[in-house]
Motif scaffolding. Structure first.
Motif, mmCIF file in Angstrom:
data_model
loop_
_atom_site.group_PDB
_atom_site.id
_atom_site.type_symbol
_atom_site.label_atom_id
_atom_site.label_comp_id
_atom_site.label_asym_id
_atom_site.label_seq_id
_atom_site.Cartn_x
_atom_site.Cartn_y
_atom_site.Cartn_z
ATOM 1 N N SER A 45 32.573 36.846 36.106
ATOM 2 C CA SER A 45 31.363 37.483 36.983
ATOM 3 C C SER A 45 32.067 38.351 38.037
ATOM 4 O O SER A 45 33.223 38.392 38.073
ATOM 5 N N ARG A 46 31.081 39.361 38.381
ATOM 6 C CA ARG A 46 31.381 40.385 39.338
ATOM 7 C C ARG A 46 32.224 39.672 40.626
ATOM 8 O O ARG A 46 33.018 40.248 41.278
ATOM 9 N N ASP A 47 31.693 38.332 41.144
ATOM 10 C CA ASP A 47 32.207 37.787 42.220
ATOM 11 C C ASP A 47 33.511 36.734 42.017
ATOM 12 O O ASP A 47 34.004 36.290 42.923
ATOM 13 N N GLY A 48 33.849 36.801 40.698
ATOM 14 C CA GLY A 48 35.098 36.127 40.364
ATOM 15 C C GLY A 48 34.773 34.537 40.142
ATOM 16 O O GLY A 48 35.742 33.836 40.040
ATOM 17 N N LEU A 49 33.477 33.884 40.411
ATOM 18 C CA LEU A 49 33.422 32.646 40.634
ATOM 19 C C LEU A 49 32.918 31.979 39.014
ATOM 20 O O LEU A 49 33.133 30.534 38.896
ATOM 21 N N VAL A 50 32.566 32.865 38.237
ATOM 22 C CA VAL A 50 32.165 32.183 36.973
ATOM 23 C C VAL A 50 32.906 32.991 35.807
ATOM 24 O O VAL A 50 32.898 34.075 35.713
ATOM 25 N N SER A 51 33.360 32.213 34.798
ATOM 26 C CA SER A 51 34.044 32.581 33.437
ATOM 27 C C SER A 51 33.615 32.142 32.666
ATOM 28 O O SER A 51 33.239 30.869 32.500
ATOM 29 N N ALA A 52 32.910 32.903 31.522
ATOM 30 C CA ALA A 52 32.398 32.461 30.330
ATOM 31 C C ALA A 52 32.966 33.076 29.155
ATOM 32 O O ALA A 52 33.548 34.162 28.950
ATOM 33 N N THR A 53 33.367 31.910 28.022
ATOM 34 C CA THR A 53 34.122 32.222 26.975
ATOM 35 C C THR A 53 33.030 32.022 25.868
ATOM 36 O O THR A 53 32.361 31.045 25.657
ATOM 37 N N VAL A 54 32.965 33.074 24.979
ATOM 38 C CA VAL A 54 31.857 33.003 23.763
ATOM 39 C C VAL A 54 32.575 33.170 22.393
ATOM 40 O O VAL A 54 33.466 33.974 22.415
ATOM 41 N N GLY A 55 32.078 32.872 21.440
ATOM 42 C CA GLY A 55 32.313 32.936 20.092
ATOM 43 C C GLY A 55 31.728 34.117 19.576
ATOM 44 O O GLY A 55 31.167 35.086 20.211
ATOM 45 N N ARG A 62 33.014 28.226 26.400
ATOM 46 C CA ARG A 62 33.618 27.542 27.661
ATOM 47 C C ARG A 62 32.986 28.233 28.663
ATOM 48 O O ARG A 62 32.929 29.234 28.508
ATOM 49 N N LEU A 63 32.814 27.370 29.687
ATOM 50 C CA LEU A 63 32.423 27.957 31.020
ATOM 51 C C LEU A 63 32.963 27.254 32.275
ATOM 52 O O LEU A 63 33.134 25.978 32.088
ATOM 53 N N ASP A 64 33.786 28.214 32.750
ATOM 54 C CA ASP A 64 34.243 27.719 34.137
ATOM 55 C C ASP A 64 33.492 28.170 35.490
ATOM 56 O O ASP A 64 33.278 29.464 35.532
ATOM 57 N N ILE A 65 33.253 27.265 36.440
ATOM 58 C CA ILE A 65 32.854 27.649 37.598
ATOM 59 C C ILE A 65 33.707 27.278 38.785
ATOM 60 O O ILE A 65 34.278 26.160 39.030
ATOM 61 N N ASP A 66 34.266 28.373 39.491
ATOM 62 C CA ASP A 66 34.960 27.830 40.624
ATOM 63 C C ASP A 66 34.263 27.184 41.716
ATOM 64 O O ASP A 66 33.104 27.317 41.967
ATOM 65 N N PRO A 67 35.169 26.228 42.262
ATOM 66 C CA PRO A 67 34.153 25.415 43.303
ATOM 67 C C PRO A 67 33.845 26.040 44.758
ATOM 68 O O PRO A 67 32.998 25.524 45.047
ATOM 69 N N ARG A 68 34.262 27.251 44.798
ATOM 70 C CA ARG A 68 33.659 27.932 45.761
ATOM 71 C C ARG A 68 32.403 28.337 45.905
ATOM 72 O O ARG A 68 31.485 28.656 46.875
ATOM 73 N N VAL A 69 31.624 28.066 44.641
ATOM 74 C CA VAL A 69 30.320 28.101 44.430
ATOM 75 C C VAL A 69 29.480 27.224 45.490
ATOM 76 O O VAL A 69 28.365 27.682 45.853
ATOM 77 N N TYR A 70 30.174 26.198 45.719
ATOM 78 C CA TYR A 70 29.289 25.020 46.693
ATOM 79 C C TYR A 70 29.388 25.547 48.309
ATOM 80 O O TYR A 70 28.608 25.093 48.883
ATOM 81 N N ARG A 76 19.673 29.472 41.960
ATOM 82 C CA ARG A 76 19.031 30.648 41.399
ATOM 83 C C ARG A 76 20.115 31.766 41.282
ATOM 84 O O ARG A 76 20.354 32.211 39.898
ATOM 85 N N HIS A 77 20.788 32.053 42.069
ATOM 86 C CA HIS A 77 21.913 33.049 41.887
ATOM 87 C C HIS A 77 22.825 32.634 40.788
ATOM 88 O O HIS A 77 23.381 33.509 40.149
ATOM 89 N N LEU A 78 23.371 31.370 41.042
ATOM 90 C CA LEU A 78 24.545 30.962 40.145
ATOM 91 C C LEU A 78 23.977 30.957 38.509
ATOM 92 O O LEU A 78 24.549 31.376 37.619
ATOM 93 N N ALA A 79 22.633 30.570 38.428
ATOM 94 C CA ALA A 79 22.166 30.600 37.040
ATOM 95 C C ALA A 79 22.089 32.211 36.671
ATOM 96 O O ALA A 79 22.263 32.368 35.572
ATOM 97 N N ASP A 80 21.605 32.969 37.437
ATOM 98 C CA ASP A 80 21.692 34.346 37.024
ATOM 99 C C ASP A 80 22.972 34.963 36.939
ATOM 100 O O ASP A 80 23.399 35.752 35.671
#
Length: 133
Positions: A45-55, A62-70, A76-80
């Protein structure tokens, strides 16, 4: 349509092209299929907090979410962010699959097939049969 007409010649040329494409695909199919199945694309993601791997089909692997999102609990922002990141990864995976098959299938034709765009596939088929490319 009579034999020797431009329409018949166009159909004959297209039939030969299809035969040639089929022979190339048959020779290269297993290798290309393995390459396409192995496609995985990771986007961050643009903010560097979400990383998604697709086939290869855009399916989430795979979905990685940085703990800093808390620090900023905005579901809603996280989902978007997740949706947008997965979408970008899926688009890149689709592009990669189209590139893999480019030696045997024209990119616009492969893209239409992947997208399930039957109207475009049928239009391309008709154009090629009539020699209108």
């Amino acid at each position: 349509m009579e034999f020797g007409s431009p329409e018949a010649a166009g159909m004959q040329a297209y039939a030969e092209e299809l035969r040639s494409m089929f022979m190339r695909m048959q020779d290269e199919a297993l290798d290309l299929h393995k390459k396409a199945r192995a496609v995985q694309v990771t986007e961050t993601s643009r903010d560097g907090l979400v990383s998604a791997t697709v086939g290869p089909r855009g399916d989430l692997v795979r979905l990685d979410i940085d703990p800093r999102v808390y620090r900023r609990p905005d579901s809603r922002h996280l989902a978007d962010t997740i949706t947008e990141t997965v979408g970008r990864a899926a688009a890149k995976a689709r592009e990669r699959v189209v590139e893999i098959f480019e030696p045997v299938i024209p990119p616009e034709q492969m893209a239409a097939h992947i997208d399930g765009d039957i109207e475009t596939v049928m239009r391309q088929l008709a154009e090629r049969m009539t020699g209108e490319r």
